[in-house]
Scaffold this motif. Structure first.
Motif, PDB file in Angstrom:
ATOM      1  N   LEU A  16      31.361  15.822  20.943  1.00 55.43           N
ATOM      2  CA  LEU A  16      31.442  16.801  22.018  1.00 55.43           C
ATOM      3  C   LEU A  16      31.512  16.073  23.350  1.00 55.43           C
ATOM      4  O   LEU A  16      30.788  15.101  23.577  1.00 55.43           O
ATOM      5  CB  LEU A  16      30.206  17.716  22.034  1.00 55.43           C
ATOM      6  CG  LEU A  16      30.006  18.648  20.850  1.00 55.43           C
ATOM      7  CD1 LEU A  16      28.670  19.384  21.004  1.00 55.43           C
ATOM      8  CD2 LEU A  16      31.147  19.637  20.731  1.00 55.43           C
ATOM      9  N   ILE A  18      30.837  16.576  27.360  1.00 59.66           N
ATOM     10  CA  ILE A  18      30.017  17.454  28.193  1.00 59.66           C
ATOM     11  C   ILE A  18      30.639  17.603  29.574  1.00 59.66           C
ATOM     12  O   ILE A  18      30.867  16.612  30.267  1.00 59.66           O
ATOM     13  CB  ILE A  18      28.584  16.903  28.314  1.00 59.66           C
ATOM     14  CG1 ILE A  18      27.938  16.852  26.931  1.00 59.66           C
ATOM     15  CG2 ILE A  18      27.761  17.735  29.286  1.00 59.66           C
ATOM     16  CD1 ILE A  18      26.600  16.142  26.897  1.00 59.66           C
ATOM     17  N   ASP A  19      30.877  18.856  29.980  1.00 63.68           N
ATOM     18  CA  ASP A  19      31.351  19.137  31.331  1.00 63.68           C
ATOM     19  C   ASP A  19      30.143  19.341  32.246  1.00 63.68           C
ATOM     20  O   ASP A  19      29.892  18.554  33.137  1.00 63.68           O
ATOM     21  CB  ASP A  19      32.267  20.354  31.329  1.00 63.68           C
ATOM     22  CG  ASP A  19      32.781  20.702  32.717  1.00 63.68           C
ATOM     23  OD1 ASP A  19      32.816  19.812  33.594  1.00 63.68           O
ATOM     24  OD2 ASP A  19      33.149  21.867  32.942  1.00 63.68           O
ATOM     25  N   VAL A  21      25.870  20.305  32.343  1.00 65.64           N
ATOM     26  CA  VAL A  21      24.654  20.376  31.535  1.00 65.64           C
ATOM     27  C   VAL A  21      23.489  20.817  32.408  1.00 65.64           C
ATOM     28  O   VAL A  21      23.408  20.449  33.581  1.00 65.64           O
ATOM     29  CB  VAL A  21      24.341  19.032  30.828  1.00 65.64           C
ATOM     30  CG1 VAL A  21      24.032  17.947  31.834  1.00 65.64           C
ATOM     31  CG2 VAL A  21      23.208  19.173  29.836  1.00 65.64           C
ATOM     32  N   ALA A  31      24.681  23.211  27.608  1.00 66.81           N
ATOM     33  CA  ALA A  31      25.822  22.489  28.171  1.00 66.81           C
ATOM     34  C   ALA A  31      27.126  23.202  27.862  1.00 66.81           C
ATOM     35  O   ALA A  31      27.283  23.785  26.787  1.00 66.81           O
ATOM     36  CB  ALA A  31      25.871  21.069  27.605  1.00 66.81           C
ATOM     37  N   VAL A  33      30.679  22.449  26.824  1.00 66.32           N
ATOM     38  CA  VAL A  33      31.260  21.299  26.133  1.00 66.32           C
ATOM     39  C   VAL A  33      32.658  21.613  25.631  1.00 66.32           C
ATOM     40  O   VAL A  33      33.039  22.774  25.492  1.00 66.32           O
ATOM     41  CB  VAL A  33      30.388  20.865  24.926  1.00 66.32           C
ATOM     42  CG1 VAL A  33      28.988  20.487  25.374  1.00 66.32           C
ATOM     43  CG2 VAL A  33      30.338  21.951  23.864  1.00 66.32           C
ATOM     44  N   ARG A  34      33.385  20.547  25.330  1.00 62.94           N
ATOM     45  CA  ARG A  34      34.672  20.649  24.640  1.00 62.94           C
ATOM     46  C   ARG A  34      34.536  19.863  23.348  1.00 62.94           C
ATOM     47  O   ARG A  34      34.054  18.731  23.344  1.00 62.94           O
ATOM     48  CB  ARG A  34      35.789  20.061  25.476  1.00 62.94           C
ATOM     49  CG  ARG A  34      37.138  20.080  24.716  1.00 62.94           C
ATOM     50  CD  ARG A  34      38.254  19.737  25.611  1.00 62.94           C
ATOM     51  NE  ARG A  34      38.369  20.843  26.546  1.00 62.94           N
ATOM     52  CZ  ARG A  34      39.485  21.191  27.144  1.00 62.94           C
ATOM     53  NH1 ARG A  34      40.582  20.521  26.950  1.00 62.94           N
ATOM     54  NH2 ARG A  34      39.516  22.203  27.967  1.00 62.94           N
ATOM     55  N   CYS A  35      34.969  20.461  22.250  1.00 65.01           N
ATOM     56  CA  CYS A  35      34.942  19.781  20.961  1.00 65.01           C
ATOM     57  C   CYS A  35      36.092  18.781  20.927  1.00 65.01           C
ATOM     58  O   CYS A  35      37.252  19.146  21.085  1.00 65.01           O
ATOM     59  CB  CYS A  35      35.084  20.791  19.830  1.00 65.01           C
ATOM     60  SG  CYS A  35      35.119  20.035  18.196  1.00 65.01           S
ATOM     61  N   THR A  78      36.313  25.083  24.030  1.00 67.89           N
ATOM     62  CA  THR A  78      35.095  24.907  24.806  1.00 67.89           C
ATOM     63  C   THR A  78      34.095  26.000  24.479  1.00 67.89           C
ATOM     64  O   THR A  78      34.468  27.084  24.016  1.00 67.89           O
ATOM     65  CB  THR A  78      35.381  24.920  26.324  1.00 67.89           C
ATOM     66  OG1 THR A  78      35.977  26.166  26.654  1.00 67.89           O
ATOM     67  CG2 THR A  78      36.284  23.782  26.726  1.00 67.89           C
ATOM     68  N   TRP A 100      33.927  12.629  31.376  1.00 67.97           N
ATOM     69  CA  TRP A 100      32.921  13.478  30.764  1.00 67.97           C
ATOM     70  C   TRP A 100      32.074  12.619  29.831  1.00 67.97           C
ATOM     71  O   TRP A 100      32.600  11.755  29.113  1.00 67.97           O
ATOM     72  CB  TRP A 100      33.562  14.597  29.974  1.00 67.97           C
ATOM     73  CG  TRP A 100      34.221  15.677  30.789  1.00 67.97           C
ATOM     74  CD1 TRP A 100      34.573  15.621  32.110  1.00 67.97           C
ATOM     75  CD2 TRP A 100      34.608  16.969  30.336  1.00 67.97           C
ATOM     76  NE1 TRP A 100      35.155  16.796  32.485  1.00 67.97           N
ATOM     77  CE2 TRP A 100      35.189  17.642  31.420  1.00 67.97           C
ATOM     78  CE3 TRP A 100      34.518  17.615  29.119  1.00 67.97           C
ATOM     79  CZ2 TRP A 100      35.673  18.946  31.329  1.00 67.97           C
ATOM     80  CZ3 TRP A 100      35.003  18.908  29.014  1.00 67.97           C
ATOM     81  CH2 TRP A 100      35.572  19.557  30.115  1.00 67.97           C
ATOM     82  N   THR A 102      30.231  11.801  26.507  1.00 68.63           N
ATOM     83  CA  THR A 102      30.564  12.188  25.138  1.00 68.63           C
ATOM     84  C   THR A 102      29.406  11.851  24.215  1.00 68.63           C
ATOM     85  O   THR A 102      28.873  10.745  24.258  1.00 68.63           O
ATOM     86  CB  THR A 102      31.833  11.452  24.662  1.00 68.63           C
ATOM     87  OG1 THR A 102      32.895  11.757  25.574  1.00 68.63           O
ATOM     88  CG2 THR A 102      32.256  11.904  23.283  1.00 68.63           C
TER      89      THR A 102
END
Length: 110
Positions: A16, A18-19, A21, A31, A33-35, A78, A100, A102
């Motif tokens: 993931l 993290i944008d 948190v 958080a 997040v984008r996978c 996301t 970002w 990770t």
């Protein structure tokens, strides 16, 4: 480095990015997040922050996508997630000009 799935295993690596948190307390963070590698399932355990020696042992306890709770998050999608365990205070939000953060771990076995 192993691939997303280790042959002979039911445990898949996940990642993931993290944008943003919010550290609720040292044992919990939420958080956006984008996978990056997945799908990531609820119950996944994260034990590594890329480019960091800070220790974490976090479990993904909730995934909210499109304002509803879901069991997994597919790559490039996301969601807002809740992570619980140790090391939440080491998670950081992205800033303009920074990469970002990770986190890597594994899905729970089927």
């Amino acid at each position: 480095m192993t691939g997303p799935h280790t042959p002979g295993s039911h445990v898949a690596e996940v990642e993931l990015a993290i944008d943003q948190v919010t550290v609720v307390n040292p044992a919990e963070a939420t958080a956006t997040v984008r996978c990056m590698i997945g799908p990531v399932r609820r119950g996944a355990r994260f034990d590594h922050i890329r480019d960091s020696a800070d220790p974490i042992e976090l479990e993904l306890t909730q995934i909210l996508a499109h304002h509803r709770s879901v069991e997994e998050l597919d790559p490039v999608h996301t969601a807002l997630v809740t992570l619980r365990g140790t090391g939440a205070e080491h998670l950081t939000s992205a800033t303009p000009g920074s990469r970002w953060q990770t986190i890597r771990g594994t899905n729970p076995p089927h």
